[in-house]
Enzyme design. Structure first.
Site, PDB file in Angstrom:
ATOM      1  CE  LYS A   8      -3.200   1.386  10.644  1.00 47.58           C
ATOM      2  NZ  LYS A   8      -3.907   0.693   9.545  1.00 47.58           N
ATOM      3  CD  GLU A  61      -0.811   0.752   3.636  1.00 49.99           C
ATOM      4  OE1 GLU A  61      -1.000   1.946   3.387  1.00 49.99           O
ATOM      5  OE2 GLU A  61      -1.072   0.207   4.715  1.00 49.99           O
TER       6      GLU A  61
END
Length: 311
Positions: free
Chosen positions: A166, A32
């Site tokens: 996360k 990404e």
């Protein structure tokens, strides 16, 4: 250097190295670009991106960093394009919903997990390495703030290798949503689901495997069964690089409180929180972030190689 336009999709520009690897059935790993433009400061972001591409190559695969530049879907970047992403303030953070506008208006976009998955799938890439996956934000019962990453995992045939969700998010609720969407959440080499900066989250992993070869067999079986959608492969950060969960928790709570005081919402929250945690930890979290991205890239390259061998 001559870019190759993918005949299957005239909006895709394939880097020659990527095009050659895909044509030959060789392993390719998507990467990404949001982590470059919005996840780390310059010049660490450029150093990290180049280093991660090197890690992929060292482990037997071809890296394909993905972005949208001038409205074109880029699969594999030149050094100049990588530098633009790292420094240009006109690069927007784009998820899947933003792709049509970014393409139509000829804008620059750094791709999130969701939009990277979509572009990787268009190019025929099955394995993608990132840092941490998005999920259900804390307080989502009131805000309904749930990352598009989870819905993309439910519909796009790509394996996402990350250090887990996360740790600024609600990991338990994220695992519940993944189960509802039928997405295998698999941890490599552990029975406990990791928490990005930390190896332990307090949540049992729904599924686990012991090797990259087993991951490849799972991917082959999943798609052979006609089960569309992706796989989340959680890859715990090496013990030497982690920040233990007990040490990390107060830093996260402080960053969340600071964010609430500023009234930030939506897609601005994750970049702010990650940046604020870097400040609070005196840079320790940035070093940890770089280490886990490199580790994920190495594992993703091995998974891609094993999957290519099966295919």
């Amino acid at each position: 250097m001559t870019l190759t336009t993918n005949p299957a999709h005239d909006l895709l520009d394939l880097h020659p190295e990527v095009a050659a690897a895909l044509a030959a059935g060789q392993p390719v790993v998507a990467l990404e670009s949001t982590i470059i433009s919005h996840g780390m400061p310059f010049p660490q972001n450029v150093e990290m991106a180049r280093g991660v591409e090197d890690v992929v190559r060292e482990n037997g695969a071809v890296p394909a960093t993905i972005a949208v530049l001038g409205g074109r879907l880029k699969v594999g970047l030149t050094p100049d394009e990588l530098h633009l992403l790292a420094t240009d303030k006109n690069v927007h953070k784009i998820s899947t919903r933003d792709l049509p506008v970014t393409v139509a208006l000829g804008r620059h976009g750094a791709t999130t997990v969701a939009s990277t998955m979509r572009i990787a799938a268009l190019a025929g890439i099955r394995v993608f390495a990132t840092g941490g996956t998005g999920g259900v934000h804390r307080g989502a019962g009131e805000t309904m703030d749930i990352s598009a990453d989870l819905l993309e995992l439910a519909r796009t045939d790509v394996c996402v290798v990350s250090a887990g969700v996360k740790s600024i998010l609600d990991i338990g609720l994220t695992l519940e949503v993944l189960e509802t969407q039928g997405v295998p959440a698999i941890t490599l080499g552990s029975e406990e689901f990791p928490a990005f900066y930390s190896r332990r989250s307090g949540f049992k992993s729904p599924l686990s495997v012991s090797s990259e070869a087993e991951v490849a067999r799972v991917l082959k079986a999943k798609w052979a069964l006609g089960l569309s959608g992706g796989v989340m492969l959680a890859n715990p950060i090496p013990e030497a690089d982690e920040i233990p969960a007990d040490d990390m928790a107060p830093n996260i709570e402080r960053a969340l409180a600071d964010m609430d005081a500023l009234g930030l919402t939506g897609k601005d929250t994750t970049p702010y929180l990650l940046g604020r945690i870097v400040e609070i930890t005196g840079g320790r979290s940035l070093a940890t972030n770089i280490a886990l991205v490199r580790h994920n890239a190495a594992v993703a390259a091995c998974v891609a190689a094993e999957y290519a061998a099966l295919a």
